[in-house]
Motif scaffolding. Structure first.
Motif, short mmCIF file in Angstrom:
data_model
loop_
_atom_site.label_atom_id
_atom_site.label_comp_id
_atom_site.label_asym_id
_atom_site.label_seq_id
_atom_site.Cartn_x
_atom_site.Cartn_y
_atom_site.Cartn_z
N TYR A 1 0.70 -1.20 -0.04
CA TYR A 1 -0.07 -0.14 0.00
C TYR A 1 0.60 1.28 0.06
O TYR A 1 2.25 1.57 0.98
N VAL A 2 0.84 2.00 -0.93
CA VAL A 2 1.40 3.57 -0.67
C VAL A 2 0.36 4.48 -0.63
O VAL A 2 -0.62 4.58 -1.30
N HIS A 23 1.99 2.15 -10.06
CA HIS A 23 1.16 2.19 -9.46
C HIS A 23 -0.10 0.62 -9.94
O HIS A 23 -0.80 1.19 -9.09
N HIS A 56 -1.69 -0.61 -3.87
CA HIS A 56 -2.96 -0.22 -4.06
C HIS A 56 -2.33 1.67 -3.58
O HIS A 56 -1.76 1.52 -2.23
N ILE A 57 -2.83 2.37 -3.80
CA ILE A 57 -2.46 3.93 -3.83
C ILE A 57 -4.14 4.59 -2.89
O ILE A 57 -4.94 3.82 -4.06
N GLN A 58 -4.05 4.70 -2.07
CA GLN A 58 -4.50 5.23 -0.84
C GLN A 58 -4.17 6.10 -0.41
O GLN A 58 -2.91 7.06 0.01
N ASP A 59 -5.71 7.24 0.10
CA ASP A 59 -4.72 8.63 0.71
C ASP A 59 -4.60 8.37 2.26
O ASP A 59 -3.85 8.74 2.59
N SER A 104 0.58 9.70 -0.78
CA SER A 104 1.69 10.31 -1.64
C SER A 104 1.43 11.70 -3.26
O SER A 104 0.01 11.19 -3.30
N GLN A 105 1.40 12.43 -3.09
CA GLN A 105 1.11 13.56 -3.58
C GLN A 105 1.90 14.19 -4.97
O GLN A 105 3.04 13.83 -4.64
N LEU A 152 3.81 11.37 -6.72
CA LEU A 152 2.05 10.68 -7.65
C LEU A 152 2.81 10.29 -8.72
O LEU A 152 2.86 9.24 -9.66
N LEU A 154 5.32 7.87 -9.79
CA LEU A 154 4.26 6.16 -9.99
C LEU A 154 3.57 6.46 -10.66
O LEU A 154 3.87 5.12 -10.87
N GLU A 155 2.73 7.22 -11.05
CA GLU A 155 1.99 6.37 -12.63
C GLU A 155 2.25 6.86 -13.59
O GLU A 155 2.44 5.67 -14.04
#
Length: 107
Positions: A77-78, A95, A99-102, A81-82, A86, A89-90
């Motif tokens: 889980y990441v 990604h 799992h990209i999550q806030d 990231s912002q 981010l 990663l994208e």
């Protein structure tokens, strides 16, 4: 900001909090923490990246290393990231394998 990587283990979940810039100079510290998490046979790897300001190619290579070192059956889980992190990663497609999550809540 200097790079920091802190590992906390609880109930089979490895939580690594990252801060600062993850580049070639700081990569050895991150690798050390990944290896510690893998040695404890974590079932999940959670990377808290709210305070990670920069992710260089050396850091991205270590994220790929983490995927391999932890094993295919370990969910990664990441979290938080912002901005440019981010975007990196994208742009690289990393990604798709995590799992990209806030936020992260144990389930």
């Amino acid at each position: 900001m200097a790079f920091e990587a802190q590992l906390q283990m609880a109930q089979g979940v490895a939580r690594i909090t990252l801060a600062g810039s993850l580049d070639a100079a700081s990569a050895p510290r991150f690798r050390e923490v990944i290896e510690q998490a893998a040695a404890q046979e974590a079932g999940k790897l959670v990377l808290f990246m709210e305070k990670l300001e920069f992710l260089a190619s050396a850091g991205l290579q270590l994220l790929i290393f983490a995927r391999r070192k932890m094993g295919a059956d370990v969910d990664i889980y990441v979290v938080g990231s912002q901005g440019p992190v981010l975007g990196t990663l994208e742009m690289t497609g990393f990604h798709h394998g995590v799992h990209i999550q806030d936020t992260f809540a144990d389930s």
